[in-house]
Design a protein around this motif. Structure first.
Motif, PDB file in Angstrom:
ATOM      1  N   ARG A 256       0.835  -1.197   0.000  1.00  0.00           N
ATOM      2  CA  ARG A 256       0.000   0.000   0.000  1.00  0.00           C
ATOM      3  C   ARG A 256       0.874   1.253   0.000  1.00  0.00           C
ATOM      4  O   ARG A 256       0.600   2.212  -0.711  1.00  0.00           O
ATOM      5  CB  ARG A 256      -0.933  -0.002   1.195  1.00  0.00           C
ATOM      6  N   ASP A 257       1.959   1.237   0.790  1.00  0.00           N
ATOM      7  CA  ASP A 257       2.879   2.376   0.820  1.00  0.00           C
ATOM      8  C   ASP A 257       3.520   2.596  -0.543  1.00  0.00           C
ATOM      9  O   ASP A 257       3.631   3.727  -1.007  1.00  0.00           O
ATOM     10  CB  ASP A 257       3.965   2.170   1.876  1.00  0.00           C
ATOM     11  N   ARG A 258       3.933   1.508  -1.197  1.00  0.00           N
ATOM     12  CA  ARG A 258       4.520   1.627  -2.538  1.00  0.00           C
ATOM     13  C   ARG A 258       3.508   2.173  -3.531  1.00  0.00           C
ATOM     14  O   ARG A 258       3.825   3.010  -4.364  1.00  0.00           O
ATOM     15  CB  ARG A 258       5.049   0.268  -3.018  1.00  0.00           C
ATOM     16  N   ASN A 259       2.270   1.705  -3.457  1.00  0.00           N
ATOM     17  CA  ASN A 259       1.220   2.199  -4.347  1.00  0.00           C
ATOM     18  C   ASN A 259       0.973   3.693  -4.143  1.00  0.00           C
ATOM     19  O   ASN A 259       0.784   4.432  -5.100  1.00  0.00           O
ATOM     20  CB  ASN A 259      -0.080   1.414  -4.149  1.00  0.00           C
ATOM     21  N   ASN A 260       0.986   4.115  -2.884  1.00  0.00           N
ATOM     22  CA  ASN A 260       0.800   5.533  -2.581  1.00  0.00           C
ATOM     23  C   ASN A 260       1.952   6.370  -3.133  1.00  0.00           C
ATOM     24  O   ASN A 260       1.736   7.464  -3.661  1.00  0.00           O
ATOM     25  CB  ASN A 260       0.660   5.764  -1.078  1.00  0.00           C
ATOM     26  N   GLN A 261       3.173   5.869  -3.036  1.00  0.00           N
ATOM     27  CA  GLN A 261       4.327   6.584  -3.567  1.00  0.00           C
ATOM     28  C   GLN A 261       4.243   6.704  -5.082  1.00  0.00           C
ATOM     29  O   GLN A 261       4.528   7.757  -5.647  1.00  0.00           O
ATOM     30  CB  GLN A 261       5.628   5.877  -3.171  1.00  0.00           C
ATOM     31  N   VAL A 262       3.846   5.638  -5.761  1.00  0.00           N
ATOM     32  CA  VAL A 262       3.695   5.665  -7.213  1.00  0.00           C
ATOM     33  C   VAL A 262       2.621   6.665  -7.609  1.00  0.00           C
ATOM     34  O   VAL A 262       2.792   7.465  -8.533  1.00  0.00           O
ATOM     35  CB  VAL A 262       3.368   4.258  -7.771  1.00  0.00           C
ATOM     36  N   LEU A 263       1.510   6.660  -6.898  1.00  0.00           N
ATOM     37  CA  LEU A 263       0.418   7.582  -7.175  1.00  0.00           C
ATOM     38  C   LEU A 263       0.856   9.040  -6.980  1.00  0.00           C
ATOM     39  O   LEU A 263       0.573   9.898  -7.820  1.00  0.00           O
ATOM     40  CB  LEU A 263      -0.781   7.267  -6.290  1.00  0.00           C
ATOM     41  N   GLU A 264       1.564   9.313  -5.898  1.00  0.00           N
ATOM     42  CA  GLU A 264       2.049  10.665  -5.643  1.00  0.00           C
ATOM     43  C   GLU A 264       3.028  11.110  -6.730  1.00  0.00           C
ATOM     44  O   GLU A 264       2.986  12.256  -7.178  1.00  0.00           O
ATOM     45  CB  GLU A 264       2.723  10.742  -4.272  1.00  0.00           C
ATOM     46  N   THR A 265       3.896  10.209  -7.173  1.00  0.00           N
ATOM     47  CA  THR A 265       4.850  10.529  -8.236  1.00  0.00           C
ATOM     48  C   THR A 265       4.119  10.844  -9.533  1.00  0.00           C
ATOM     49  O   THR A 265       4.430  11.817 -10.214  1.00  0.00           O
ATOM     50  CB  THR A 265       5.837   9.361  -8.455  1.00  0.00           C
ATOM     51  N   ARG A 266       3.123  10.044  -9.871  1.00  0.00           N
ATOM     52  CA  ARG A 266       2.346  10.285 -11.087  1.00  0.00           C
ATOM     53  C   ARG A 266       1.599  11.602 -11.012  1.00  0.00           C
ATOM     54  O   ARG A 266       1.554  12.356 -11.980  1.00  0.00           O
ATOM     55  CB  ARG A 266       1.371   9.135 -11.326  1.00  0.00           C
ATOM     56  N   GLU A 267       0.998  11.899  -9.869  1.00  0.00           N
ATOM     57  CA  GLU A 267       0.277  13.166  -9.705  1.00  0.00           C
ATOM     58  C   GLU A 267       1.231  14.348  -9.823  1.00  0.00           C
ATOM     59  O   GLU A 267       0.904  15.368 -10.430  1.00  0.00           O
ATOM     60  CB  GLU A 267      -0.445  13.194  -8.365  1.00  0.00           C
ATOM     61  N   SER A 268       2.421  14.211  -9.266  1.00  0.00           N
ATOM     62  CA  SER A 268       3.416  15.274  -9.342  1.00  0.00           C
ATOM     63  C   SER A 268       3.839  15.517 -10.793  1.00  0.00           C
ATOM     64  O   SER A 268       3.941  16.655 -11.239  1.00  0.00           O
ATOM     65  CB  SER A 268       4.627  14.908  -8.489  1.00  0.00           C
ATOM     66  N   LYS A 269       4.067  14.435 -11.533  1.00  0.00           N
ATOM     67  CA  LYS A 269       4.457  14.564 -12.942  1.00  0.00           C
ATOM     68  C   LYS A 269       3.333  15.177 -13.771  1.00  0.00           C
ATOM     69  O   LYS A 269       3.585  16.004 -14.653  1.00  0.00           O
ATOM     70  CB  LYS A 269       4.864  13.209 -13.515  1.00  0.00           C
ATOM     71  N   LEU A 270       2.091  14.803 -13.489  1.00  0.00           N
ATOM     72  CA  LEU A 270       0.956  15.394 -14.200  1.00  0.00           C
ATOM     73  C   LEU A 270       0.859  16.891 -13.920  1.00  0.00           C
ATOM     74  O   LEU A 270       0.601  17.684 -14.828  1.00  0.00           O
ATOM     75  CB  LEU A 270      -0.351  14.710 -13.797  1.00  0.00           C
ATOM     76  N   GLN A 271       1.076  17.283 -12.676  1.00  0.00           N
ATOM     77  CA  GLN A 271       1.037  18.701 -12.320  1.00  0.00           C
ATOM     78  C   GLN A 271       2.140  19.460 -13.046  1.00  0.00           C
ATOM     79  O   GLN A 271       1.908  20.555 -13.554  1.00  0.00           O
ATOM     80  CB  GLN A 271       1.176  18.881 -10.807  1.00  0.00           C
ATOM     81  N   GLU A 272       3.336  18.893 -13.130  1.00  0.00           N
ATOM     82  CA  GLU A 272       4.441  19.526 -13.846  1.00  0.00           C
ATOM     83  C   GLU A 272       4.100  19.687 -15.320  1.00  0.00           C
ATOM     84  O   GLU A 272       4.359  20.737 -15.911  1.00  0.00           O
ATOM     85  CB  GLU A 272       5.719  18.706 -13.696  1.00  0.00           C
ATOM     86  N   GLN A 273       3.494  18.659 -15.923  1.00  0.00           N
ATOM     87  CA  GLN A 273       3.113  18.725 -17.326  1.00  0.00           C
ATOM     88  C   GLN A 273       2.050  19.789 -17.551  1.00  0.00           C
ATOM     89  O   GLN A 273       2.097  20.537 -18.539  1.00  0.00           O
ATOM     90  CB  GLN A 273       2.611  17.373 -17.814  1.00  0.00           C
TER      91      GLN A 273
END
Length: 71
Positions: A9-26
């Protein structure tokens, strides 16, 4: 709950946060591509510069200190 389930669950949350961060940057890159970096100040007719803060963009005039926020 088992330890491995918690770690997954922690790994999934980290992946989700990374994806959201990249989407915000884009989104910011696309938005910045659509905005002028300098505009004319409506108050004093000097140049206003585009500034990026953590959660928003704004134009700022150094002459009359007018700030225009972009939402």
């Amino acid at each position: 709950m088992s330890k491995s389930t918690g770690l997954q669950r922690d790994r999934n949350n980290q992946v989700l946060e990374t994806r959201e961060s990249k989407l915000q940057e884009q989104k910011e890159i696309v938005l910045a591509g659509q905005l002028d970096f300098e505009i004319e100040c409506p108050r004093c007719k000097d140049v206003m510069e585009l500034f990026s803060e953590f959660d928003h963009l704004s134009y700022y005039c150094g002459s009359c200190h007018l700030e225009l926020n972009i939402h």
